[in-house]
Enzyme design. Sequence first.
Site, PDB file in Angstrom:
ATOM      1  N   HIS A 190       0.861  -1.194   0.000  1.00 22.56           N
ATOM      2  CA  HIS A 190       0.000   0.000   0.000  1.00 22.56           C
ATOM      3  C   HIS A 190       0.888   1.233   0.000  1.00 22.56           C
ATOM      4  CE1 HIS A 190      -4.204  -1.520   1.351  1.00 22.56           C
ATOM      5  NE2 HIS A 190      -3.607  -2.398   0.552  1.00 22.56           N
ATOM      6  N   TYR A 248      -9.767   5.551   6.666  1.00 23.00           N
ATOM      7  CA  TYR A 248      -9.969   5.956   8.068  1.00 23.00           C
ATOM      8  C   TYR A 248     -11.009   7.069   8.034  1.00 23.00           C
ATOM      9  CZ  TYR A 248      -5.611   3.523   9.289  1.00 23.00           C
ATOM     10  OH  TYR A 248      -4.629   2.570   9.485  1.00 23.00           O
ATOM     11  N   PRO A 302      -5.374   0.812  18.379  1.00 30.39           N
ATOM     12  CA  PRO A 302      -5.053   0.225  17.072  1.00 30.39           C
ATOM     13  C   PRO A 302      -5.096   1.212  15.904  1.00 30.39           C
ATOM     14  CG  PRO A 302      -7.240  -0.425  17.773  1.00 30.39           C
ATOM     15  CD  PRO A 302      -6.628   0.302  18.921  1.00 30.39           C
ATOM     16  N   LYS A 312       0.181   0.232  15.197  1.00 27.69           N
ATOM     17  CA  LYS A 312       1.557   0.234  15.707  1.00 27.69           C
ATOM     18  C   LYS A 312       1.847  -0.902  16.683  1.00 27.69           C
ATOM     19  CE  LYS A 312       2.970   3.479  13.225  1.00 27.69           C
ATOM     20  NZ  LYS A 312       3.682   2.958  12.060  1.00 27.69           N
ATOM     21  N   TYR A 328       3.443   6.711   9.937  1.00 31.38           N
ATOM     22  CA  TYR A 328       2.623   5.567   9.554  1.00 31.38           C
ATOM     23  C   TYR A 328       3.482   4.440   8.964  1.00 31.38           C
ATOM     24  CZ  TYR A 328      -1.616   3.102   8.102  1.00 31.38           C
ATOM     25  OH  TYR A 328      -2.624   2.168   7.964  1.00 31.38           O
TER      26      TYR A 328
HETATM   27  C1  PHB Z   1      -6.804  -4.100  10.521  1.00 29.49           C
HETATM   28  O1  PHB Z   1      -6.771  -4.447   9.318  1.00 29.49           O
HETATM   29  O2  PHB Z   1      -7.228  -4.854  11.442  1.00 29.49           O
HETATM   30  C2  PHB Z   1      -6.291  -2.725  10.885  1.00 29.49           C
HETATM   31  C3  PHB Z   1      -5.673  -1.968   9.908  1.00 29.49           C
HETATM   32  C4  PHB Z   1      -5.204  -0.694  10.225  1.00 29.49           C
HETATM   33  C5  PHB Z   1      -5.377  -0.207  11.515  1.00 29.49           C
HETATM   34  C6  PHB Z   1      -6.003  -0.985  12.500  1.00 29.49           C
HETATM   35  C7  PHB Z   1      -6.469  -2.245  12.185  1.00 29.49           C
HETATM   36  O3  PHB Z   1      -4.937   1.049  11.809  1.00 29.49           O
END
Ligand code: PHB
Length: 389
Positions: free
Chosen positions: A72, A200, A292, A296, A384
């Site tokens: 990505h 997000y 989450p 990280k 990130y």
């Molecule tokens: C997930 O795919 O579970 C996931 C991806 C990105 C995040 C948190 C969880 O920031």
Amino acid sequence: MRTQVAIIGGGPSGLLLAQLLHAQGISSVVLERQTRAHVLGRIRAGVLEQGLVGLLEKAGCADRLHAEGFTHDGTLLSYGDQMFRVDFTEHVGKPVVVYGQTEVTRDLYAASDAAGGKVLHSVQNVVIDDADGDSPSVTCEIDGEPFRIDCDFVAGCDGFHGVSRKTIPESVRKEFEKVYPFGWLGVLSETPPVNHELIYANSPRGFALCSMRNAKLSRYYIQCSLDDSPDNWSDAAFWDELKRRIPEDQAAQLITGPSIEKSIAPLRSFVTEPMRWGRLFLCGDAAHIVPPTGAKGLNTAASDVHYLFEALVAFYKFGSTEDIAAYSDRALARVWKAERFSWWFTTLMHQFPGQSEFDLKMQIADLEFLRSSASAQKAMAENYVGLPY
Ligand code: PHB
Ligand code: APR
């Protein structure tokens, strides 16, 4: 039994450390409380920093990751019906890899099996003795029988609820914690992801995240209250709420289906200092927890493992104790930066009970600035994709 490094915990931290040490001819034994099936049944985030990819390559278990992982180059952020992209590769020259943590753990177990690694499962009542002395040992019970491992060092990779952190006396430990007033309701569905990148979403109804495991397996989250329950949410109710929180054009292309997993996770920031006490080292969730939002958790466990691995190699290969002495400070320097980013991103994207109209205006202004500023996007991208080890 005697080994050079006793590793408590057969999750990603413990398995990765064991595999890296093995490649250097340093012996270890992993003591895991659960069965392997239980460990592999956990559903966890799957965004891998390049540092972790490099460690998995060094551990000889990155083939499937390279074959099946998704590169990505950026991520999408939305607020209301606005959506913009932060391009990691444009700003900092490197991507992340999307590959489920369960698969990382599966690959580590396969590599351990291939190397004849010693991973003992269903181990109960682990006790660490003489961690601050010169002859540490670990006692436990396996199938009800007492078992003792004499070792040079103990790696506490046993997660937030393990015994390692609590082995460090309270008089020595200092803990820092922030509990967030909401949780994440997560759904796993055998449906194609709504977008080829993650979304997000900051919505007046609450945060949402659209993620994935592969082209046919999607992972979605919506912010929920701490007293909520997965039983309160039918699949239809979850999909309807998710659609309300992401931009209309994305909601229109969302393919829904039955959930194959539905659970709620609380969000907290937590750090314990120091991460070393004598010959006991804490790695990963045993030492720190992040919300989450910034993905990280696994990636910060990986940098701990990197620092500890380097310190143990320097000791066994060159008799140096300098890196061992520096482990805690070195690991914590990066841990706190990951904590900051995870806190910042969580604060930016979630609705907080009782927040004022002014607070909401600040969130939107922050998102508008991030949308319009290359330097703001570069700062986000730097964090990130992963700060340097
Ligand atoms: C997930 O795919 O579970 C996931 C991806 C990105 C995040 C948190 C969880 O920031
Ligand atoms: N004895 C032996 N094993 C234990 C004990 C104990 N007393 N307590 C816990 N364990 C095991 C758990 O069963 C688990 O398999 O230690 C392991 C710890 O693994 P994780 O909790 O996954 O922590 P870590 O390996 O540091 O990985 C961090 O995993 O939890 C996610 O979000 C976290 O992504 C991050 C990553």
